[in-house]
Design a protein around this motif. Structure first.
Motif, PDB file in Angstrom:
ATOM      1  N   VAL A 101      42.941  26.084  56.326  1.00 57.64           N
ATOM      2  CA  VAL A 101      43.858  25.789  55.118  1.00 57.64           C
ATOM      3  C   VAL A 101      45.012  27.044  54.741  1.00 57.64           C
ATOM      4  CG1 VAL A 101      43.661  25.235  52.526  1.00 57.64           C
ATOM      5  CG2 VAL A 101      41.923  24.656  54.049  1.00 57.64           C
ATOM      6  N   ILE A 102      46.347  26.457  54.690  1.00 60.39           N
ATOM      7  CA  ILE A 102      47.422  27.332  54.503  1.00 60.39           C
ATOM      8  C   ILE A 102      47.815  26.977  53.160  1.00 60.39           C
ATOM      9  CG2 ILE A 102      49.586  27.836  55.498  1.00 60.39           C
ATOM     10  CD1 ILE A 102      48.882  27.181  58.252  1.00 60.39           C
ATOM     11  N   ALA A 103      48.107  28.061  52.275  1.00 66.91           N
ATOM     12  CA  ALA A 103      48.595  27.984  50.989  1.00 66.91           C
ATOM     13  C   ALA A 103      49.533  29.053  50.582  1.00 66.91           C
ATOM     14  CB  ALA A 103      47.430  27.840  50.009  1.00 66.91           C
ATOM     15  N   PRO A 104      50.710  28.643  50.741  1.00 65.85           N
ATOM     16  CA  PRO A 104      51.812  29.613  50.238  1.00 65.85           C
ATOM     17  C   PRO A 104      51.679  29.590  48.600  1.00 65.85           C
ATOM     18  CG  PRO A 104      52.863  27.917  50.897  1.00 65.85           C
ATOM     19  CD  PRO A 104      51.496  27.321  51.333  1.00 65.85           C
ATOM     20  N   PHE A 105      51.897  30.828  47.949  1.00 65.48           N
ATOM     21  CA  PHE A 105      51.930  30.941  46.522  1.00 65.48           C
ATOM     22  C   PHE A 105      53.078  32.122  46.220  1.00 65.48           C
ATOM     23  CE2 PHE A 105      48.951  33.981  47.662  1.00 65.48           C
ATOM     24  CZ  PHE A 105      49.170  35.020  46.866  1.00 65.48           C
ATOM     25  N   LEU A 106      53.532  31.699  44.936  1.00 68.47           N
ATOM     26  CA  LEU A 106      54.725  32.674  44.324  1.00 68.47           C
ATOM     27  C   LEU A 106      54.206  32.801  42.874  1.00 68.47           C
ATOM     28  CD1 LEU A 106      57.196  34.577  44.307  1.00 68.47           C
ATOM     29  CD2 LEU A 106      58.474  32.378  43.850  1.00 68.47           C
ATOM     30  N   ASN A 107      53.720  33.939  42.443  1.00 72.98           N
ATOM     31  CA  ASN A 107      53.461  34.143  40.737  1.00 72.98           C
ATOM     32  C   ASN A 107      52.618  32.985  40.139  1.00 72.98           C
ATOM     33  OD1 ASN A 107      55.237  36.311  40.852  1.00 72.98           O
ATOM     34  ND2 ASN A 107      56.919  34.979  40.351  1.00 72.98           N
ATOM     35  N   GLU A 108      51.413  32.853  40.973  1.00 75.54           N
ATOM     36  CA  GLU A 108      50.507  31.770  40.505  1.00 75.54           C
ATOM     37  C   GLU A 108      49.177  32.562  40.238  1.00 75.54           C
ATOM     38  OE1 GLU A 108      50.682  28.880  40.353  1.00 75.54           O
ATOM     39  OE2 GLU A 108      52.736  28.336  41.475  1.00 75.54           O
ATOM     40  N   ALA A 109      49.164  33.786  39.514  1.00 77.53           N
ATOM     41  CA  ALA A 109      48.061  34.399  39.104  1.00 77.53           C
ATOM     42  C   ALA A 109      47.282  33.666  37.842  1.00 77.53           C
ATOM     43  CB  ALA A 109      48.456  35.693  38.219  1.00 77.53           C
ATOM     44  N   GLN A 110      47.901  32.799  37.155  1.00 79.98           N
ATOM     45  CA  GLN A 110      47.306  32.162  36.148  1.00 79.98           C
ATOM     46  C   GLN A 110      46.215  30.753  36.722  1.00 79.98           C
ATOM     47  OE1 GLN A 110      47.173  32.788  33.028  1.00 79.98           O
ATOM     48  NE2 GLN A 110      48.673  34.897  33.723  1.00 79.98           N
ATOM     49  N   SER A 111      46.770  30.495  38.173  1.00 78.09           N
ATOM     50  CA  SER A 111      46.086  29.378  38.623  1.00 78.09           C
ATOM     51  C   SER A 111      45.146  29.742  39.684  1.00 78.09           C
ATOM     52  CB  SER A 111      47.050  28.521  39.148  1.00 78.09           C
ATOM     53  OG  SER A 111      47.818  28.686  40.218  1.00 78.09           O
ATOM     54  N   ALA A 112      44.997  31.036  39.972  1.00 80.70           N
ATOM     55  CA  ALA A 112      44.172  31.523  41.005  1.00 80.70           C
ATOM     56  C   ALA A 112      42.818  31.174  41.039  1.00 80.70           C
ATOM     57  CB  ALA A 112      44.280  32.945  41.045  1.00 80.70           C
ATOM     58  N   ALA A 113      42.105  31.444  39.873  1.00 87.00           N
ATOM     59  CA  ALA A 113      40.612  30.986  39.746  1.00 87.00           C
ATOM     60  C   ALA A 113      40.583  29.443  40.048  1.00 87.00           C
ATOM     61  CB  ALA A 113      40.201  31.333  38.313  1.00 87.00           C
ATOM     62  N   ALA A 114      41.445  28.700  39.434  1.00 88.68           N
ATOM     63  CA  ALA A 114      41.149  27.110  39.343  1.00 88.68           C
ATOM     64  C   ALA A 114      41.329  26.855  40.921  1.00 88.68           C
ATOM     65  CB  ALA A 114      42.143  26.326  38.516  1.00 88.68           C
ATOM     66  N   PHE A 115      42.323  27.413  41.580  1.00 88.68           N
ATOM     67  CA  PHE A 115      42.542  26.835  42.989  1.00 88.68           C
ATOM     68  C   PHE A 115      41.517  27.311  43.738  1.00 88.68           C
ATOM     69  CE2 PHE A 115      44.717  27.718  47.054  1.00 88.68           C
ATOM     70  CZ  PHE A 115      45.036  26.543  47.296  1.00 88.68           C
ATOM     71  N   VAL A 116      41.008  28.689  43.692  1.00 91.36           N
ATOM     72  CA  VAL A 116      39.925  28.847  44.517  1.00 91.36           C
ATOM     73  C   VAL A 116      38.624  28.123  44.403  1.00 91.36           C
ATOM     74  CG1 VAL A 116      38.260  30.834  44.863  1.00 91.36           C
ATOM     75  CG2 VAL A 116      40.846  31.360  44.527  1.00 91.36           C
ATOM     76  N   ALA A 117      38.320  27.708  42.854  1.00 91.72           N
ATOM     77  CA  ALA A 117      37.402  26.545  42.696  1.00 91.72           C
ATOM     78  C   ALA A 117      37.543  25.830  43.504  1.00 91.72           C
ATOM     79  CB  ALA A 117      37.179  26.405  41.295  1.00 91.72           C
ATOM     80  N   LEU A 118      38.768  24.902  43.741  1.00 88.11           N
ATOM     81  CA  LEU A 118      39.095  23.960  44.532  1.00 88.11           C
ATOM     82  C   LEU A 118      39.017  24.361  45.830  1.00 88.11           C
ATOM     83  CD1 LEU A 118      42.173  21.594  44.026  1.00 88.11           C
ATOM     84  CD2 LEU A 118      41.617  22.763  46.224  1.00 88.11           C
ATOM     85  N   LEU A 119      39.242  25.016  46.295  1.00 84.61           N
ATOM     86  CA  LEU A 119      38.942  25.480  47.947  1.00 84.61           C
ATOM     87  C   LEU A 119      37.386  25.519  48.110  1.00 84.61           C
ATOM     88  CD1 LEU A 119      41.661  28.179  48.425  1.00 84.61           C
ATOM     89  CD2 LEU A 119      41.724  26.028  49.289  1.00 84.61           C
ATOM     90  N   ASP A 120      36.787  25.992  47.173  1.00 85.04           N
ATOM     91  CA  ASP A 120      35.211  26.308  47.464  1.00 85.04           C
ATOM     92  C   ASP A 120      34.682  24.732  47.488  1.00 85.04           C
ATOM     93  OD1 ASP A 120      35.334  28.843  47.666  1.00 85.04           O
ATOM     94  OD2 ASP A 120      34.708  29.046  45.338  1.00 85.04           O
ATOM     95  N   GLN A 121      35.024  23.709  46.441  1.00 85.44           N
ATOM     96  CA  GLN A 121      34.610  22.383  46.596  1.00 85.44           C
ATOM     97  C   GLN A 121      35.376  21.614  47.924  1.00 85.44           C
ATOM     98  OE1 GLN A 121      36.075  20.391  43.167  1.00 85.44           O
ATOM     99  NE2 GLN A 121      35.182  22.094  41.800  1.00 85.44           N
ATOM    100  N   LEU A 122      36.350  22.098  48.297  1.00 85.90           N
ATOM    101  CA  LEU A 122      36.905  21.306  49.671  1.00 85.90           C
ATOM    102  C   LEU A 122      36.114  22.061  50.589  1.00 85.90           C
ATOM    103  CD1 LEU A 122      39.159  19.866  50.988  1.00 85.90           C
ATOM    104  CD2 LEU A 122      40.475  21.704  50.946  1.00 85.90           C
ATOM    105  N   GLU A 123      35.606  23.274  50.839  1.00 85.15           N
ATOM    106  CA  GLU A 123      34.987  23.894  51.883  1.00 85.15           C
ATOM    107  C   GLU A 123      33.423  23.194  51.991  1.00 85.15           C
ATOM    108  OE1 GLU A 123      33.992  27.929  53.654  1.00 85.15           O
ATOM    109  OE2 GLU A 123      34.432  27.742  51.654  1.00 85.15           O
ATOM    110  N   ALA A 124      33.144  22.951  50.933  1.00 86.83           N
ATOM    111  CA  ALA A 124      31.603  22.302  50.775  1.00 86.83           C
ATOM    112  C   ALA A 124      31.609  20.968  51.152  1.00 86.83           C
ATOM    113  CB  ALA A 124      31.039  22.401  49.579  1.00 86.83           C
ATOM    114  N   ALA A 125      32.765  20.087  50.884  1.00 84.62           N
ATOM    115  CA  ALA A 125      33.012  18.674  51.342  1.00 84.62           C
ATOM    116  C   ALA A 125      33.305  18.683  52.812  1.00 84.62           C
ATOM    117  CB  ALA A 125      33.822  18.048  50.462  1.00 84.62           C
ATOM    118  N   VAL A 126      34.039  19.615  53.266  1.00 79.71           N
ATOM    119  CA  VAL A 126      34.417  19.553  54.764  1.00 79.71           C
ATOM    120  C   VAL A 126      33.257  19.818  55.538  1.00 79.71           C
ATOM    121  CG1 VAL A 126      35.953  20.872  56.567  1.00 79.71           C
ATOM    122  CG2 VAL A 126      36.952  19.911  54.254  1.00 79.71           C
ATOM    123  N   SER A 127      32.651  20.886  55.013  1.00 75.70           N
ATOM    124  CA  SER A 127      31.167  21.110  55.842  1.00 75.70           C
ATOM    125  C   SER A 127      30.244  19.979  55.938  1.00 75.70           C
ATOM    126  CB  SER A 127      30.556  22.506  55.182  1.00 75.70           C
ATOM    127  OG  SER A 127      29.329  22.734  56.074  1.00 75.70           O
TER     128      SER A 127
END
Length: 327
Positions: free
Chosen positions: A10-36
């Motif tokens: 999963v490639i995700a470029p970002f620029l000044n996204e500190a405020q959304s970091a926690a929410a995006f990581v949570a999305l990645l965790d859910q995606l990882e579980a679903a993909v597995s």
């Protein structure tokens, strides 16, 4: 010996996204579980910091788990280049490109992956923005842009398709081999070819902040697309020049016959001034457009790297050593 599972990068470029970091990581965790669970694939996360000025890298580093790495570029090179930096790091069997601002949903990501998994003849599945939130004027301008840029091409750039897509690893490496310095990813993905399929989607609301794409940036990005993939602007200017020359010839013939047959005096300075101003402005516009093409050619001819990596921070199960930086 245990059989290795296929990997989704999963490639995700970002620029000044500190405020959304926690929410995006949570999305990645859910995606990882679903993909597995659904596809039996392992997931590796490749985040690309495109010269952020906030503490986004630190926040992502603290929140990420599993196999991950953050590529930090030496400055802001633009999203198109940041995507390339991620593709250069990718080694997965499939590659998903998505934004870190949460506008690209997990549901659409899983839909695209499912389409690619179930059809071995398919190479790329891309998300196509239905632009329900766009104004009528903006929709018409976008339609005009794609109509013009796709004119006289051997390939078509899909309308309203961006970087949000999943592709097979071979396709990702083929796209990464295209080392255009002035990058227009929409055109590069289309130029590369392969068998592609669209999945319609509506972007989610941003988690925080505002879009980095102003109207001026979109205009410059569109011009870069034309100068990289189309000769239509030059042909349109040439056509306008022919029309102006033809109109001038008709006007000259009109003046000639009026003088010869009717004795009407030839208009003086007003008509001359109009002709000079019109043709002078037309020539300046043509020189500016030619300058854009020359600038693209000059940029491509310079032997500079497309981007410079400041360092790479890897997670515990990443491809680098835990907590280390690669130069």
């Amino acid at each position: 010996m245990a059989e290795l599972r296929p990997t989704l990068d999963v490639i995700a470029p970002f620029l000044n996204e500190a405020q959304s970091a926690a929410a995006f990581v949570a999305l990645l965790d859910q995606l990882e579980a679903a993909v597995s669970q659904r596809f039996g694939m392992a997931m590796h996360k490749i985040l690309v910091d495109d010269g952020s000025q906030d503490d986004g890298v630190e926040r992502f580093s603290r929140a990420l788990s599993g196999s991950w790495e953050i590529v930090r570029l030496s400055r802001n090179f633009g999203k198109e280049v940041a995507v390339l930096a991620g593709l250069d790091r990718s080694r997965g069997d499939m590659v998903l490109i998505m934004d870190a601002d949460l506008q690209h949903s997990m549901e659409i990501s899983l839909t695209m992956i499912s389409e690619l998994v179930k059809d071995p003849e398919l190479d790329v599945v891309y998300a196509q923005n239905d632009r329900r939130e766009a104004s009528w004027r903006r929709s018409q301008l976008a339609r005009l842009f794609y109509s013009l840029i796709n004119s006289s091409q051997r390939f078509d750039i899909p309308e309203n398709a961006g970087d949000f897509r999943v592709m097979r690893g071979a396709v990702a490496r083929a796209v990464a081999s295209l080392r255009d310095k002035r990058r227009f990813n929409k055109g590069l993905f289309a130029w590369a070819g392969f068998r592609q399929k669209a999945v319609p989607y509506s972007p989610e609301d941003r988690a925080s902040g505002t879009s980095k794409w102003s109207r001026l940036n979109l205009l410059a990005f569109s011009l870069e697309g034309f100068t990289s993939f189309s000769v239509i602007p030059l042909r349109l200017i040439s056509l306008c020049g022919l029309i102006a020359a033809f109109a001038g010839a008709l006007y000259g013939a009109k003046v000639f016959f009026e003088v010869i047959f009717y004795g009407i005096a030839v208009p003086g300075y007003p008509s001359l001034l109009v002709a000079v101003v019109f043709l002078g402005g037309f020539n300046l516009a043509l020189l500016g457009l030619i300058g854009e093409y020359v600038w693209v050619t000059l940029s491509e001819s310079k032997d500079r790297p497309i981007y410079i990596v400041r360092d790479v921070v890897s997670g515990e199960f990443g491809r680098g050593k835990p907590g280390t930086a690669e130069r």
